[in-house]
Design a protein around this motif. Structure first.
Motif, PDB file in Angstrom:
ATOM      1  N   ARG A  62       0.852  -1.189   0.000  1.00 49.85           N
ATOM      2  CA  ARG A  62       0.000   0.000   0.000  1.00 49.85           C
ATOM      3  C   ARG A  62       0.889   1.240   0.000  1.00 49.85           C
ATOM      4  NH1 ARG A  62      -2.860  -3.046   4.402  1.00 49.85           N
ATOM      5  NH2 ARG A  62      -4.517  -4.210   3.334  1.00 49.85           N
ATOM      6  N   PRO A  63       0.454   2.320  -0.673  1.00 55.43           N
ATOM      7  CA  PRO A  63       1.256   3.550  -0.663  1.00 55.43           C
ATOM      8  C   PRO A  63       1.482   4.031   0.766  1.00 55.43           C
ATOM      9  CG  PRO A  63      -0.521   3.695  -2.268  1.00 55.43           C
ATOM     10  CD  PRO A  63      -0.796   2.468  -1.449  1.00 55.43           C
ATOM     11  N   ALA A  64       2.686   4.541   1.021  1.00 53.14           N
ATOM     12  CA  ALA A  64       3.017   5.066   2.348  1.00 53.14           C
ATOM     13  C   ALA A  64       4.136   6.084   2.178  1.00 53.14           C
ATOM     14  CB  ALA A  64       3.454   3.953   3.291  1.00 53.14           C
ATOM     15  N   GLY A  65       3.890   7.310   2.633  1.00 52.56           N
ATOM     16  CA  GLY A  65       4.900   8.352   2.494  1.00 52.56           C
ATOM     17  C   GLY A  65       5.234   8.584   1.038  1.00 52.56           C
ATOM     18  N   ASP A  66       6.528   8.540   0.715  1.00 51.75           N
ATOM     19  CA  ASP A  66       6.972   8.691  -0.672  1.00 51.75           C
ATOM     20  C   ASP A  66       7.304   7.346  -1.308  1.00 51.75           C
ATOM     21  OD1 ASP A  66       6.662  11.418  -0.549  1.00 51.75           O
ATOM     22  OD2 ASP A  66       8.758  11.819  -0.029  1.00 51.75           O
ATOM     23  N   GLY A  67       6.833   6.277  -0.702  1.00 48.12           N
ATOM     24  CA  GLY A  67       7.088   4.953  -1.249  1.00 48.12           C
ATOM     25  C   GLY A  67       5.908   4.047  -0.991  1.00 48.12           C
ATOM     26  N   GLN A 190      22.341   9.519 -13.428  1.00 46.68           N
ATOM     27  CA  GLN A 190      21.791   9.872 -12.122  1.00 46.68           C
ATOM     28  C   GLN A 190      20.287  10.078 -12.256  1.00 46.68           C
ATOM     29  OE1 GLN A 190      21.328   9.686  -8.794  1.00 46.68           O
ATOM     30  NE2 GLN A 190      23.536  10.107  -8.777  1.00 46.68           N
ATOM     31  N   SER A 191      19.519   9.559 -11.298  1.00 51.60           N
ATOM     32  CA  SER A 191      18.067   9.557 -11.427  1.00 51.60           C
ATOM     33  C   SER A 191      17.475  10.954 -11.305  1.00 51.60           C
ATOM     34  CB  SER A 191      17.455   8.642 -10.367  1.00 51.60           C
ATOM     35  OG  SER A 191      17.895   9.002  -9.075  1.00 51.60           O
ATOM     36  N   GLN A 192      16.278  11.105 -11.869  1.00 53.30           N
ATOM     37  CA  GLN A 192      15.558  12.378 -11.834  1.00 53.30           C
ATOM     38  C   GLN A 192      14.751  12.468 -10.559  1.00 53.30           C
ATOM     39  OE1 GLN A 192      12.895  12.934 -15.106  1.00 53.30           O
ATOM     40  NE2 GLN A 192      12.262  14.981 -14.490  1.00 53.30           N
ATOM     41  N   ARG A 193      14.995  13.487  -9.767  1.00 54.26           N
ATOM     42  CA  ARG A 193      14.289  13.657  -8.509  1.00 54.26           C
ATOM     43  C   ARG A 193      12.845  14.089  -8.743  1.00 54.26           C
ATOM     44  NH1 ARG A 193      16.818  18.213  -6.126  1.00 54.26           N
ATOM     45  NH2 ARG A 193      15.461  17.846  -4.325  1.00 54.26           N
ATOM     46  N   THR A 194      11.990  13.710  -7.810  1.00 53.75           N
ATOM     47  CA  THR A 194      10.605  14.147  -7.826  1.00 53.75           C
ATOM     48  C   THR A 194      10.283  14.763  -6.468  1.00 53.75           C
ATOM     49  OG1 THR A 194       9.817  11.995  -7.050  1.00 53.75           O
ATOM     50  CG2 THR A 194       9.909  12.330  -9.436  1.00 53.75           C
ATOM     51  N   ARG A 195       9.269  15.606  -6.439  1.00 55.79           N
ATOM     52  CA  ARG A 195       8.891  16.207  -5.157  1.00 55.79           C
ATOM     53  C   ARG A 195       8.301  15.192  -4.213  1.00 55.79           C
ATOM     54  NH1 ARG A 195       6.148  21.679  -7.686  1.00 55.79           N
ATOM     55  NH2 ARG A 195       8.104  22.638  -8.366  1.00 55.79           N
ATOM     56  N   ARG A 196       7.587  14.219  -4.777  1.00 56.26           N
ATOM     57  CA  ARG A 196       7.040  13.129  -3.978  1.00 56.26           C
ATOM     58  C   ARG A 196       7.163  11.847  -4.778  1.00 56.26           C
ATOM     59  NH1 ARG A 196       1.669  13.394  -0.850  1.00 56.26           N
ATOM     60  NH2 ARG A 196       2.842  11.742   0.178  1.00 56.26           N
ATOM     61  N   GLY A 197       7.301  10.753  -4.056  1.00 62.18           N
ATOM     62  CA  GLY A 197       7.428   9.467  -4.724  1.00 62.18           C
ATOM     63  C   GLY A 197       8.879   9.148  -5.034  1.00 62.18           C
ATOM     64  N   GLY A 361      -1.368   8.400  -9.172  1.00 62.12           N
ATOM     65  CA  GLY A 361      -1.143   9.611  -8.394  1.00 62.12           C
ATOM     66  C   GLY A 361      -1.122   9.344  -6.900  1.00 62.12           C
ATOM     67  N   ALA A 362      -0.601   8.192  -6.515  1.00 60.26           N
ATOM     68  CA  ALA A 362      -0.632   7.796  -5.105  1.00 60.26           C
ATOM     69  C   ALA A 362       0.214   8.697  -4.222  1.00 60.26           C
ATOM     70  CB  ALA A 362      -0.153   6.352  -4.968  1.00 60.26           C
ATOM     71  N   TRP A 363       1.163   9.417  -4.816  1.00 56.68           N
ATOM     72  CA  TRP A 363       2.030  10.296  -4.033  1.00 56.68           C
ATOM     73  C   TRP A 363       1.741  11.767  -4.316  1.00 56.68           C
ATOM     74  CZ3 TRP A 363       4.827   6.272  -6.803  1.00 56.68           C
ATOM     75  CH2 TRP A 363       5.027   5.120  -6.007  1.00 56.68           C
ATOM     76  N   GLY A 364       0.503  12.062  -4.667  1.00 55.56           N
ATOM     77  CA  GLY A 364       0.112  13.463  -4.829  1.00 55.56           C
ATOM     78  C   GLY A 364       0.451  14.067  -6.169  1.00 55.56           C
ATOM     79  N   GLY A 365       0.385  13.257  -7.239  1.00 53.93           N
ATOM     80  CA  GLY A 365       0.600  13.801  -8.583  1.00 53.93           C
ATOM     81  C   GLY A 365       2.022  14.218  -8.844  1.00 53.93           C
ATOM     82  N   GLU A 366       2.989  13.354  -8.430  1.00 54.53           N
ATOM     83  CA  GLU A 366       4.380  13.716  -8.562  1.00 54.53           C
ATOM     84  C   GLU A 366       4.852  13.789 -10.014  1.00 54.53           C
ATOM     85  OE1 GLU A 366       4.112   9.634  -9.239  1.00 54.53           O
ATOM     86  OE2 GLU A 366       3.346  10.787  -7.550  1.00 54.53           O
ATOM     87  N   GLN A 367       4.093  13.190 -10.955  1.00 57.45           N
ATOM     88  CA  GLN A 367       4.532  13.244 -12.341  1.00 57.45           C
ATOM     89  C   GLN A 367       4.642  14.676 -12.832  1.00 57.45           C
ATOM     90  OE1 GLN A 367       1.511  10.359 -13.855  1.00 57.45           O
ATOM     91  NE2 GLN A 367       3.203   9.590 -15.057  1.00 57.45           N
ATOM     92  N   ALA A 368       3.666  15.490 -12.490  1.00 62.19           N
ATOM     93  CA  ALA A 368       3.694  16.882 -12.931  1.00 62.19           C
ATOM     94  C   ALA A 368       4.673  17.709 -12.125  1.00 62.19           C
ATOM     95  CB  ALA A 368       2.294  17.489 -12.799  1.00 62.19           C
ATOM     96  N   ALA A 369       5.166  17.141 -11.008  1.00 63.96           N
ATOM     97  CA  ALA A 369       6.024  17.917 -10.134  1.00 63.96           C
ATOM     98  C   ALA A 369       7.487  17.541 -10.267  1.00 63.96           C
ATOM     99  CB  ALA A 369       5.594  17.712  -8.679  1.00 63.96           C
ATOM    100  N   ALA A 370       7.838  16.744 -11.284  1.00 65.48           N
ATOM    101  CA  ALA A 370       9.222  16.331 -11.456  1.00 65.48           C
ATOM    102  C   ALA A 370      10.110  17.559 -11.622  1.00 65.48           C
ATOM    103  CB  ALA A 370       9.350  15.422 -12.676  1.00 65.48           C
ATOM    104  N   LEU A 371      11.246  17.574 -10.932  1.00 67.49           N
ATOM    105  CA  LEU A 371      12.136  18.731 -10.970  1.00 67.49           C
ATOM    106  C   LEU A 371      13.055  18.679 -12.179  1.00 67.49           C
ATOM    107  CD1 LEU A 371      13.052  18.804  -7.170  1.00 67.49           C
ATOM    108  CD2 LEU A 371      11.393  20.215  -8.363  1.00 67.49           C
TER     109      LEU A 371
END
Length: 371
Positions: A62-67, A190-197, A361-371
Motif C-alpha cells: 500500500r502507498p506510504a509516504g513517498d514509497g 543519475q536519477s531524476q528527482r521528484t517532489r514526492r514518490g 497519483g498515489a504520491w500526490g501527482g508527482e509526475q507533474a512535479a518532477a524537478l
C-alpha cells in the motif's frame, strides 16, 4: 521502499489451495488487473507478481509516504524454465510447481483485498512453445491473467525498482539483473528527482542477454564446476556483452558504480556478510568492493556442491545455479570494471508497484512535479 527475500516475517506462510473459480481480476489492455469496480485510491492495495524462469515472487503493498509499505509477500523457486533451453517446452512437473505457487499468490491477493495487480511472466514463457497453453491453464484454473513482457519492459521495470539505490554522489550506475533465462544490463544516469514518490530512472541504454543461471548451468553443468568450466561460462557471456560494451563502454569509471539485483548478487552478499540465515535488511543496499566480490567467488569455487547446498545463504535449491550466476556477474565486471557494487534485494516487483502507484497519483501527482 520495502521488499523481501521469502515470506515477510510474522505473516502466515500456510499454503492454501485455491478452487478453480474465476477471480475478481479481469484482463486489461495494459496487462494490469483490477477488481470489478474502480478502486478507492485512498485505500488501494496493489500486487506485483513476477513469474520468472527460476522463481515465482509476489509483493502486496500500500502507498506510504513517498514509497510503499509491504503488507504481504511470497517467494518460491519453481524452476518453470527447467529444460526449456534443451526441449523448447515447459515440462509438466515445472508447470505443476508453478501452478501451486501461483495458487498461493492468488490466495494472498484475495486475503489482502488487492484492488489492482500486475502479473508478469518473463523468459521461460517467452521462449517455450507451450507458453501460451500454460497461461491459458493459469487463467482457466486460477483466474489469473499473466502478461508476458518483452525484454525492454523487463529492463525498465528493474531500473524503476532499483533507482532509489543509486549513490546520489555518483554520476550513474551500471544495473544488472541476472535472471534464470535472460540477464538485463542497463546503463543509468543519475536519477531524476521528484517532489514526492521514488525517483525516476534515466536510462541511457540497455541490453538483454539471452542467457541466465538456469540456461547457463544446463549447458555447462552446475553441480561440479571447475575453474576451467567456470571460465568457459564467463567467456560465453562476455561475448554476448560485446555490442553493448562497444556502444556504452565507459572510459572513466570513477563516477560510476555497479548496481545488482538478482538471487546471485544477494547470495554473494549474504556469504560475504557470513549471515547465519538470509537477512534482507542487511543485504538490501549493502556495498561491496571488487576485492570482496572476488573473495566470495573464490570461496564458492573452492566449495563442493554439498558444501554450497549446506550454506545458509545458498541452500539446495540454488547450489547448482550459484556459480553460473557468478560467471555472468564476472563477465559483466570484466566489461565494466567498477570498483564498487551496491546490492539490491528489489527489482521487477518493486518497479511494477512504483509504476502502478505513480499512474494512480498515489504520491500526490508527482509526475507533474518532477524537478
Amino acid at each position: 521502499m520495502s521488499g523481501e527475500a521469502g515470506d515477510v516475517p510474522g505473516l502466515d506462510p500456510a499454503i492454501n489451495r485455491v478452487p478453480p473459480e474465476r477471480s475478481r481480476w479481469g484482463r486489461r489492455s495494459s496487462g494490469e488487473q483490477r477488481n470489478g469496480s474502480e478502486h478507492d485510491r485512498g485505500g488501494s492495495t496493489y500486487a506485483a507478481l513476477d513469474l520468472g524462469t527460476n522463481n515465482c515472487r509476489l509483493l502486496v503493498a500500500r502507498p506510504a509516504g513517498d514509497g510503499f509499505r509491504v503488507v504481504d509477500a511470497f517467494s518460491r523457486i519453481v524452476r518453470l524454465g527447467e529444460g526449456v533451453s534443451l526441449t523448447g517446452r515447459l515440462s509438466d512437473k515445472a508447470i505443476d510447481r508453478a501452478m501451486e505457487a501461483l495458487a498461493i499468490c492468488r490466495t494472498k491477493m484475495k486475503n489482502r483485498g488487492v484492488t489492482r495487480a500486475r502479473l508478469i511472466a518473463t523468459e521461460a514463457c517467452r521462449a517455450a512453445e507451450n507458453g501460451a497453453a500454460f497461461r491459458d491453464r493459469v487463467a482457466d484454473e486460477l483466474g489469473l491473467m499473466l502478461e508476458v513482457i518483452d525484454r525492454e519492459t523487463e529492463a525498465c521495470l528493474a531500473a524503476t525498482g532499483c533507482t532509489p539505490l543509486i549513490d546520489p554522489q555518483a554520476e550513474g550506475a551500471v544495473l544488472f539483473d541476472i535472471g534464470g533465462g535472460s540477464s538485463e544490463l542497463v546503463r543509468l544516469e543519475q536519477s531524476q528527482r521528484t517532489r514526492r514518490g521514488p525517483p525516476l530512472p534515466q536510462i541511457r541504454g540497455w541490453v538483454s542477454l539471452p542467457t541466465g543461471v538456469v540456461t547457463l548451468a544446463e549447458r555447462h553443468g552446475g553441480i561440479r564446476v571447475t575453474r576451467e568450466s567456470y571460465e568457459r561460462m564467463v567467456q560465453e557471456v562476455f561475448g554476448l556483452i560485446g555490442p553493448f560494451l562497444a556502444e556504452h563502454g565507459i572510459s572513466n569509471l570513477r563516477g560510476i558504480h555497479m548496481l545488482g539485483t538478482s538471487g546471485t548478487v544477494t547470495t554473494i552478499a549474504g556469504v560475504h556478510l557470513n549471515l547465519p540465515r538470509y537477512d534482507r535488511n542487511r543485504v538490501d543496499g549493502c556495498w561491496m568492493n571488487a576485492q570482496e566480490v572476488n573473495a566470495v567467488v573464490d570461496r564458492l569455487l573452492d566449495m563442493s556442491y554439498d558444501e554450497r547446498a549446506a550454506s545458509p545463504c545458498i541452500g539446495a535449491e540454488r547450489a547448482d545455479l550459484v556459480l553460473a550466476g557468478c560467471a555472468i556477474l564476472e563477465a559483466i565486471r570484466r566489461a565494466f570494471p567498477c570498483q564498487r557494487l551496491r546490492v539490491a534485494d528489489r527489482g521487477l516487483r518493486e518497479g511494477m508497484l512504483v509504476q502502478m502507484m505513480r499512474d494512480d497519483g498515489a504520491w500526490g501527482g508527482e509526475q507533474a512535479a518532477a524537478l
